[in-house]
Motif scaffolding. Structure first.
Motif, short mmCIF file in Angstrom:
data_model
loop_
_atom_site.label_atom_id
_atom_site.label_comp_id
_atom_site.label_asym_id
_atom_site.label_seq_id
_atom_site.Cartn_x
_atom_site.Cartn_y
_atom_site.Cartn_z
N ALA A 1 0.70 -1.02 -0.03
CA ALA A 1 0.08 -0.02 0.08
C ALA A 1 0.99 1.27 0.00
O ALA A 1 0.34 2.19 0.06
CB ALA A 1 -0.84 0.03 1.08
N PHE A 2 2.08 1.17 -0.07
CA PHE A 2 2.88 2.48 -0.12
C PHE A 2 4.12 2.25 -1.18
O PHE A 2 4.49 1.06 -1.48
CB PHE A 2 3.64 2.40 1.30
CG PHE A 2 2.99 2.78 2.46
CD1 PHE A 2 2.81 3.98 2.81
CD2 PHE A 2 2.12 1.83 3.22
CE1 PHE A 2 1.97 4.37 3.81
CE2 PHE A 2 1.52 2.08 4.27
CZ PHE A 2 1.52 3.43 4.75
N ALA A 3 4.44 3.17 -1.84
CA ALA A 3 5.36 3.43 -2.72
C ALA A 3 6.65 3.10 -2.08
O ALA A 3 6.95 3.69 -0.88
CB ALA A 3 5.33 4.87 -3.52
N PRO A 4 7.82 2.73 -2.81
CA PRO A 4 9.16 2.48 -2.09
C PRO A 4 9.62 3.80 -1.57
O PRO A 4 9.52 4.97 -2.03
CB PRO A 4 10.01 2.09 -3.38
CG PRO A 4 8.93 1.54 -4.30
CD PRO A 4 7.83 2.28 -4.43
N GLY A 5 10.11 3.72 -0.51
CA GLY A 5 10.60 4.89 0.32
C GLY A 5 9.55 5.76 0.95
O GLY A 5 10.04 6.88 1.67
N GLU A 6 8.30 5.56 0.64
CA GLU A 6 7.26 6.38 1.00
C GLU A 6 7.07 6.28 2.91
O GLU A 6 6.98 5.07 3.44
CB GLU A 6 5.83 5.81 0.69
CG GLU A 6 4.58 7.14 0.91
CD GLU A 6 3.33 6.71 0.42
OE1 GLU A 6 2.73 7.28 0.53
OE2 GLU A 6 3.34 5.62 -0.58
N THR A 7 7.23 7.46 3.38
CA THR A 7 7.03 7.25 4.98
C THR A 7 5.65 6.75 5.37
O THR A 7 4.61 7.03 4.95
CB THR A 7 6.97 8.92 5.52
OG1 THR A 7 8.12 9.58 4.97
CG2 THR A 7 7.05 8.87 7.12
N HIS A 8 5.94 5.85 6.37
CA HIS A 8 4.58 5.33 7.18
C HIS A 8 5.04 4.77 8.64
O HIS A 8 6.34 4.90 9.02
CB HIS A 8 4.41 4.00 6.38
CG HIS A 8 5.13 2.87 6.30
ND1 HIS A 8 5.56 1.95 7.14
CD2 HIS A 8 5.99 2.47 5.23
CE1 HIS A 8 6.48 1.25 6.94
NE2 HIS A 8 6.71 1.60 5.52
N SER A 9 4.08 4.69 9.30
CA SER A 9 4.18 4.23 10.78
C SER A 9 4.58 2.82 10.70
O SER A 9 4.91 1.90 9.80
CB SER A 9 3.16 4.38 11.59
OG SER A 9 2.04 3.44 11.09
N VAL A 10 5.65 2.41 11.72
CA VAL A 10 6.15 1.35 12.11
C VAL A 10 5.83 0.64 13.44
O VAL A 10 5.97 1.37 14.43
CB VAL A 10 7.73 1.30 11.82
CG1 VAL A 10 8.34 0.01 12.17
CG2 VAL A 10 7.91 2.03 10.55
#
Length: 150
Positions: A108-117
């Motif tokens: 659901a995210f593009a490579p390198g896109e910021t997201h929670s972990v």
């Protein structure tokens, strides 16, 4: 626990555990409320601020999650508000939420896109979840099947 749907509702597929689970917690607001409860939210205002959800929808979803035995509602220590906590059934959804999170991280995210972990108490990310057979070998959609019972 005897789980029932609200009056006038019917199970999507009465014999399928996946369908029943989706019927109970499958809408986005319910899952996000459960996610936030796992992250420590307990008060209506906390859920409202974190989610930006309309108050009437939040009230409805909290009521349903309590009725379904996923959240427990009790009076706050000040006696003026209600608090919501996960029940055992609600806590049992942790693995499913982690599986959804890991799928989202992969797809659901593009490579390198910021997201929670998600991290453990030492700040480490959990291992990838992979279903295993009784013999310890990995299971997939290609190596498993659904068997009808009864």
């Amino acid at each position: 626990m005897d789980v029932t749907l609200p009056a006038g509702s019917a199970w999507t597929d009465p014999a399928c555990p996946v369908a029943r689970t989706v019927d109970l917690v499958g809408d986005r607001w319910s899952l996000l409320i459960i996610r936030d409860a796992m992250d420590g939210a307990t008060a209506f205002t906390e859920f409202h601020q974190r989610l930006g959800i309309a108050r009437n929808i939040l009230t409805d979803r909290l009521r349903k999650l309590v009725e379904q035995g996923i959240l427990d509602r009790s009076a706050a220590t000040d006696g003026r508000r209600q608090t919501y906590r996960l029940t055992e059934a609600g806590r049992d959804l942790f693995t499913a939420v982690v599986a959804l999170r890991q799928w989202g991280e992969r797809h659901a995210f593009a490579p390198g896109e910021t997201h929670s972990v998600l991290v453990d108490a030492q700040g480490r990310e959990p291992a990838e979840l992979h279903p295993l057979g009784q013999d310890g070998r990995p299971l997939s959609a290609d190596t498993s099947q659904v068997r009808k019972t009864g």
